[in-house]
Design an enzyme around this catalytic site. Structure first.
Site, PDB file in Angstrom:
ATOM      1  N   GLY A  58      73.124  23.744  83.477  1.00 55.77           N
ATOM      2  CA  GLY A  58      73.923  22.533  83.246  1.00 55.77           C
ATOM      3  C   GLY A  58      73.548  21.329  84.077  1.00 55.77           C
TER       4      GLY A  58
ATOM      5  N   ASP B 141      85.329  23.521  87.121  1.00 52.85           N
ATOM      6  CA  ASP B 141      86.506  23.756  86.272  1.00 52.85           C
ATOM      7  C   ASP B 141      87.516  24.551  87.096  1.00 52.85           C
ATOM      8  OD1 ASP B 141      88.293  24.291  84.270  1.00 52.85           O
ATOM      9  OD2 ASP B 141      86.896  25.271  82.927  1.00 52.85           O
TER      10      ASP B 141
END
Ligand code: IMP
Ligand code: MG
Length: 178
Positions: free
Chosen positions: A43, A102
């Site tokens: 990512g 997250d």
């Protein structure tokens, strides 16, 4: 790109401006001791490439790949190392470069794992932090943007390995991909 790509959560111009600011801040903070940048694959690959070019210091590069999700869009809380560091970070300053925080479980694991190798220092630069969902206390030295708790894709972030090549960060409005 297709109908599963929703509104831009962070646009291209805002990304570019903020990455420049982060690079300047890191340059100032590490002038005397350039860090090893540890990018978290996959990512962070685009963020790492842009951030590194905004840092005016002779940094070194390494990467780790971890898996906390499979290809689903919900966290499982389990972290596996898929690719470990190549370099020895003992007594070196390490800056972890992460795409998004997250629950914070992935980053908490990485920070512990790297700290255990005896670096001189370890700090984290996260491009995105989702508002209000972190389940662990995290030390984030550099944060690009705090975003609402929606699933996002683009600028390196994927769902089922797709959409990493979008230039901005967009809300994903399609079905979960497995
Ligand atoms: P955490 O362990 O819950 O903090 O999850 C962190 C990892 O899950 C990130 O490094 C991403 O790879 C992935 N992730 C979390 N949220 C998103 C999202 O909105 N889009 C894409 N990937 C995400
Ligand atoms: Mg990641």
């Amino acid at each position: 790109m297709d109908e599963h790509i929703g509104r831009a959560v962070v646009g291209v111009d805002a990304l570019q401006d903020r990455v420049g600011e982060l690079g300047a801040q890191i340059t100032a903070d590490y002038t005397d001791d350039p860090p090893i940048l540890v990018g978290v694959l996959k990512g962070a690959f685009l963020f790492m490439a842009d951030l590194a070019r905004a840092i005016a210091l002779p940094v070194e590069f390494d990467f780790m790949a971890v898996s906390s999700y499979g290809s689903a869009t919900r966290t499982s809380g389990t972290v596996r190392i898929l690719k470990d560091l190549d370099v020895d970070v003992t007594d070196r300053p390490v800056l972890i470069v992460e795409d998004i925080v997250d629950s914070g479980l992935t980053l908490a694991y990485l920070q512990r794992n790297i700290a255990a190798r005896g670096p001189r220092s370890v700090a984290t630069c996260a491009l995105l932090v989702k508002d209000g969902l972190q389940r662990t206390e995290l030390d984030l030295a550099y944060v690009g943007f705090t975003i609402p708790p929606v699933f996002v894709v683009g600028y390196g972030l994927d769902v089922g390995e797709r959409y990493r090549n979008l230039s901005g960060i967009h809300e994903y409005v399609g079905p979960p991909r497995r």
